[in-house]
Design a protein around this motif. Structure first.
Motif, PDB file in Angstrom:
ATOM      1  N   LEU A   1       0.579  -1.143   0.086  1.00  0.00           N
ATOM      2  CA  LEU A   1      -0.523  -0.726   0.001  1.00  0.00           C
ATOM      3  C   LEU A   1       0.943   1.349  -0.025  1.00  0.00           C
ATOM      4  O   LEU A   1       0.667   2.482  -0.760  1.00  0.00           O
ATOM      5  CB  LEU A   1      -1.495   0.070   1.216  1.00  0.00           C
ATOM      6  N   VAL A   2       1.756   1.384   0.482  1.00  0.00           N
ATOM      7  CA  VAL A   2       2.617   2.543   0.161  1.00  0.00           C
ATOM      8  C   VAL A   2       3.486   3.174  -0.600  1.00  0.00           C
ATOM      9  O   VAL A   2       3.638   3.733  -1.475  1.00  0.00           O
ATOM     10  CB  VAL A   2       3.717   2.339   2.215  1.00  0.00           C
ATOM     11  N   VAL A   3       4.058   1.550  -0.801  1.00  0.00           N
ATOM     12  CA  VAL A   3       5.207   1.280  -2.550  1.00  0.00           C
ATOM     13  C   VAL A   3       3.518   1.800  -3.698  1.00  0.00           C
ATOM     14  O   VAL A   3       3.734   2.265  -4.634  1.00  0.00           O
ATOM     15  CB  VAL A   3       5.356   0.508  -2.920  1.00  0.00           C
ATOM     16  N   ALA A   4       2.507   1.592  -3.431  1.00  0.00           N
ATOM     17  CA  ALA A   4       1.431   2.331  -4.266  1.00  0.00           C
ATOM     18  C   ALA A   4       1.135   3.740  -4.786  1.00  0.00           C
ATOM     19  O   ALA A   4       1.175   4.191  -5.919  1.00  0.00           O
ATOM     20  CB  ALA A   4       0.128   1.075  -4.631  1.00  0.00           C
ATOM     21  N   ARG A   5       1.527   4.156  -3.425  1.00  0.00           N
ATOM     22  CA  ARG A   5       1.645   5.570  -4.240  1.00  0.00           C
ATOM     23  C   ARG A   5       2.433   6.132  -5.042  1.00  0.00           C
ATOM     24  O   ARG A   5       1.792   7.107  -5.874  1.00  0.00           O
ATOM     25  CB  ARG A   5       1.694   5.895  -2.361  1.00  0.00           C
ATOM     26  N   SER A   6       3.184   6.365  -5.036  1.00  0.00           N
ATOM     27  CA  SER A   6       4.573   6.598  -6.143  1.00  0.00           C
ATOM     28  C   SER A   6       5.691   5.277  -6.189  1.00  0.00           C
ATOM     29  O   SER A   6       7.001   5.195  -5.689  1.00  0.00           O
ATOM     30  CB  SER A   6       5.389   7.276  -5.752  1.00  0.00           C
ATOM     31  N   PRO A   7       5.406   4.575  -6.543  1.00  0.00           N
ATOM     32  CA  PRO A   7       5.769   2.955  -7.013  1.00  0.00           C
ATOM     33  C   PRO A   7       7.251   3.546  -8.227  1.00  0.00           C
ATOM     34  O   PRO A   7       7.937   2.921  -7.728  1.00  0.00           O
ATOM     35  CB  PRO A   7       4.792   2.576  -7.845  1.00  0.00           C
ATOM     36  N   GLU A   8       7.189   4.396  -8.767  1.00  0.00           N
ATOM     37  CA  GLU A   8       8.473   4.947  -9.247  1.00  0.00           C
ATOM     38  C   GLU A   8       9.360   5.521  -8.628  1.00  0.00           C
ATOM     39  O   GLU A   8      10.662   4.895  -8.775  1.00  0.00           O
ATOM     40  CB  GLU A   8       8.115   6.097 -10.518  1.00  0.00           C
ATOM     41  N   LEU A   9       9.172   6.015  -7.156  1.00  0.00           N
ATOM     42  CA  LEU A   9      10.034   6.643  -6.612  1.00  0.00           C
ATOM     43  C   LEU A   9      10.697   5.521  -5.427  1.00  0.00           C
ATOM     44  O   LEU A   9      11.758   6.154  -5.570  1.00  0.00           O
ATOM     45  CB  LEU A   9       9.145   7.988  -5.951  1.00  0.00           C
ATOM     46  N   ALA A  10       9.599   4.808  -5.107  1.00  0.00           N
ATOM     47  CA  ALA A  10      10.093   3.594  -4.697  1.00  0.00           C
ATOM     48  C   ALA A  10      10.891   2.395  -5.519  1.00  0.00           C
ATOM     49  O   ALA A  10      11.963   2.146  -4.567  1.00  0.00           O
ATOM     50  CB  ALA A  10       8.697   2.427  -4.407  1.00  0.00           C
ATOM     51  N   ALA A  11      10.382   2.399  -6.206  1.00  0.00           N
ATOM     52  CA  ALA A  11      10.971   1.980  -7.426  1.00  0.00           C
ATOM     53  C   ALA A  11      12.584   1.983  -7.288  1.00  0.00           C
ATOM     54  O   ALA A  11      13.742   1.432  -7.133  1.00  0.00           O
ATOM     55  CB  ALA A  11      11.409   1.525  -8.650  1.00  0.00           C
ATOM     56  N   LEU A  12      12.997   3.461  -7.956  1.00  0.00           N
ATOM     57  CA  LEU A  12      14.420   4.408  -7.612  1.00  0.00           C
ATOM     58  C   LEU A  12      15.016   3.779  -5.604  1.00  0.00           C
ATOM     59  O   LEU A  12      16.170   3.816  -5.733  1.00  0.00           O
ATOM     60  CB  LEU A  12      14.213   5.550  -7.925  1.00  0.00           C
ATOM     61  N   GLN A  13      14.373   4.618  -5.270  1.00  0.00           N
ATOM     62  CA  GLN A  13      15.105   3.659  -3.758  1.00  0.00           C
ATOM     63  C   GLN A  13      15.105   2.634  -3.059  1.00  0.00           C
ATOM     64  O   GLN A  13      16.063   2.851  -2.773  1.00  0.00           O
ATOM     65  CB  GLN A  13      13.989   4.698  -2.889  1.00  0.00           C
ATOM     66  N   LEU A  14      14.710   2.019  -4.031  1.00  0.00           N
ATOM     67  CA  LEU A  14      15.089   0.193  -3.496  1.00  0.00           C
ATOM     68  C   LEU A  14      15.624  -0.383  -4.789  1.00  0.00           C
ATOM     69  O   LEU A  14      15.945  -1.654  -4.462  1.00  0.00           O
ATOM     70  CB  LEU A  14      13.419   0.058  -3.510  1.00  0.00           C
ATOM     71  N   SER A  15      15.693   0.109  -5.652  1.00  0.00           N
ATOM     72  CA  SER A  15      16.843  -0.235  -6.270  1.00  0.00           C
ATOM     73  C   SER A  15      18.403  -0.629  -5.271  1.00  0.00           C
ATOM     74  O   SER A  15      18.288  -2.255  -7.056  1.00  0.00           O
ATOM     75  CB  SER A  15      18.071   0.741  -7.204  1.00  0.00           C
ATOM     76  N   GLY A  16      18.992  -0.299  -4.916  1.00  0.00           N
ATOM     77  CA  GLY A  16      20.132  -0.733  -4.386  1.00  0.00           C
ATOM     78  C   GLY A  16      19.677  -2.521  -3.840  1.00  0.00           C
ATOM     79  O   GLY A  16      20.295  -3.834  -3.861  1.00  0.00           O
ATOM     80  N   ILE A  17      18.801  -2.569  -3.568  1.00  0.00           N
ATOM     81  CA  ILE A  17      17.689  -3.980  -2.824  1.00  0.00           C
ATOM     82  C   ILE A  17      17.366  -4.719  -3.800  1.00  0.00           C
ATOM     83  O   ILE A  17      17.868  -6.606  -3.658  1.00  0.00           O
ATOM     84  CB  ILE A  17      16.486  -3.544  -1.360  1.00  0.00           C
ATOM     85  N   ALA A  18      16.867  -4.199  -4.472  1.00  0.00           N
ATOM     86  CA  ALA A  18      16.596  -5.128  -5.997  1.00  0.00           C
ATOM     87  C   ALA A  18      17.808  -5.905  -6.711  1.00  0.00           C
ATOM     88  O   ALA A  18      18.803  -7.059  -7.153  1.00  0.00           O
ATOM     89  CB  ALA A  18      15.699  -4.061  -7.099  1.00  0.00           C
ATOM     90  N   ARG A  19      19.534  -4.930  -6.837  1.00  0.00           N
ATOM     91  CA  ARG A  19      20.690  -5.512  -7.268  1.00  0.00           C
ATOM     92  C   ARG A  19      21.415  -6.282  -6.343  1.00  0.00           C
ATOM     93  O   ARG A  19      21.617  -7.351  -7.293  1.00  0.00           O
ATOM     94  CB  ARG A  19      21.556  -3.944  -7.275  1.00  0.00           C
ATOM     95  N   VAL A  20      20.924  -6.393  -5.165  1.00  0.00           N
ATOM     96  CA  VAL A  20      21.620  -6.686  -3.953  1.00  0.00           C
ATOM     97  C   VAL A  20      21.387  -8.552  -3.760  1.00  0.00           C
ATOM     98  O   VAL A  20      22.082  -9.245  -4.217  1.00  0.00           O
ATOM     99  CB  VAL A  20      21.854  -6.351  -2.689  1.00  0.00           C
ATOM    100  N   THR A  21      19.915  -8.764  -4.328  1.00  0.00           N
ATOM    101  CA  THR A  21      19.520  -9.474  -4.635  1.00  0.00           C
ATOM    102  C   THR A  21      19.260 -10.424  -5.448  1.00  0.00           C
ATOM    103  O   THR A  21      19.321 -11.350  -5.549  1.00  0.00           O
ATOM    104  CB  THR A  21      17.245  -9.471  -3.994  1.00  0.00           C
ATOM    105  N   SER A  22      19.189  -9.914  -6.362  1.00  0.00           N
ATOM    106  CA  SER A  22      19.444 -10.159  -8.133  1.00  0.00           C
ATOM    107  C   SER A  22      20.684 -11.421  -7.673  1.00  0.00           C
ATOM    108  O   SER A  22      21.006 -11.952  -8.959  1.00  0.00           O
ATOM    109  CB  SER A  22      19.347  -9.272  -9.023  1.00  0.00           C
ATOM    110  N   THR A  23      21.623 -10.857  -7.221  1.00  0.00           N
ATOM    111  CA  THR A  23      23.265 -11.217  -7.212  1.00  0.00           C
ATOM    112  C   THR A  23      22.935 -12.312  -5.697  1.00  0.00           C
ATOM    113  O   THR A  23      23.383 -13.065  -6.833  1.00  0.00           O
ATOM    114  CB  THR A  23      24.440  -9.884  -6.378  1.00  0.00           C
ATOM    115  N   VAL A  24      22.306 -12.016  -5.079  1.00  0.00           N
ATOM    116  CA  VAL A  24      22.121 -13.462  -4.109  1.00  0.00           C
ATOM    117  C   VAL A  24      21.475 -14.265  -4.581  1.00  0.00           C
ATOM    118  O   VAL A  24      21.855 -15.334  -4.514  1.00  0.00           O
ATOM    119  CB  VAL A  24      21.666 -12.975  -2.831  1.00  0.00           C
ATOM    120  N   PHE A  25      20.712 -13.937  -5.256  1.00  0.00           N
ATOM    121  CA  PHE A  25      19.793 -15.378  -5.692  1.00  0.00           C
ATOM    122  C   PHE A  25      19.850 -15.445  -7.058  1.00  0.00           C
ATOM    123  O   PHE A  25      19.099 -15.323  -8.012  1.00  0.00           O
ATOM    124  CB  PHE A  25      18.362 -14.397  -5.107  1.00  0.00           C
TER     125      PHE A  25
END
Length: 138
Positions: A114-138
């Motif tokens: 629900l929090v992310v749905a308000r501004s998904p582009e901003l959240a995607a940018l802010q969480l891009s590091g988590i996405a990168r690290v997770t794609s490396t680990v998994f």
């Protein structure tokens, strides 16, 4: 309280944080507009550049994020069941605590969604590091 209970509670807390982070990143990438992120990358936004080439193909990030989310949720539910079995020494205690763990997991995922749905582009940018690290680990 014995040491195994304390360790279980600490692991539940760490897994909850991981679940919230990867659930938020997953929801943000699913909802983000690739056109907006690519426009931000063209303007020089460093975070947008990290994911601009891949946001149009979210499978690169979504697969590992989903795996991390499922693993964290399984750990949480399993540890809730373990605590129920230790405390109440029976099937109903185990089942009851596992159900509470499942509700807790669903609450975390719905809240960050629900929090992310308000501004998904901003959240995607802010969480891009988590996405990168997770794609490396998994």
């Amino acid at each position: 309280m014995d040491i195994s209970t304390i360790i279980s509670v600490v692991v539940i807390g760490l897994s909850s944080f991981l679940l919230g982070a990867v659930s938020a990143a997953e929801a943000a990438l699913e909802r983000a507009s690739d056109v907006r992120i690519q426009a931000l990358a063209a303007r020089g936004n460093r975070q947008a550049r990290r994911i601009a080439g891949d946001v149009g193909q979210p499978g690169r990030f979504l697969g590992p994020l989903t795996a991390a989310r499922v693993l964290a949720a399984s750990v949480i539910v399993g540890l809730f069941a373990y605590l129920g079995a230790r405390e109440y020494l029976g099937f109903l205690g185990t089942l009851g605590f596992a159900l509470i763990g499942g509700i807790y997991v669903a609450f975390i995922q719905m809240t960050v969604g629900l929090v992310v749905a308000r501004s998904p582009e901003l959240a995607a940018l802010q969480l891009s590091g988590i996405a990168r690290v997770t794609s490396t680990v998994f």
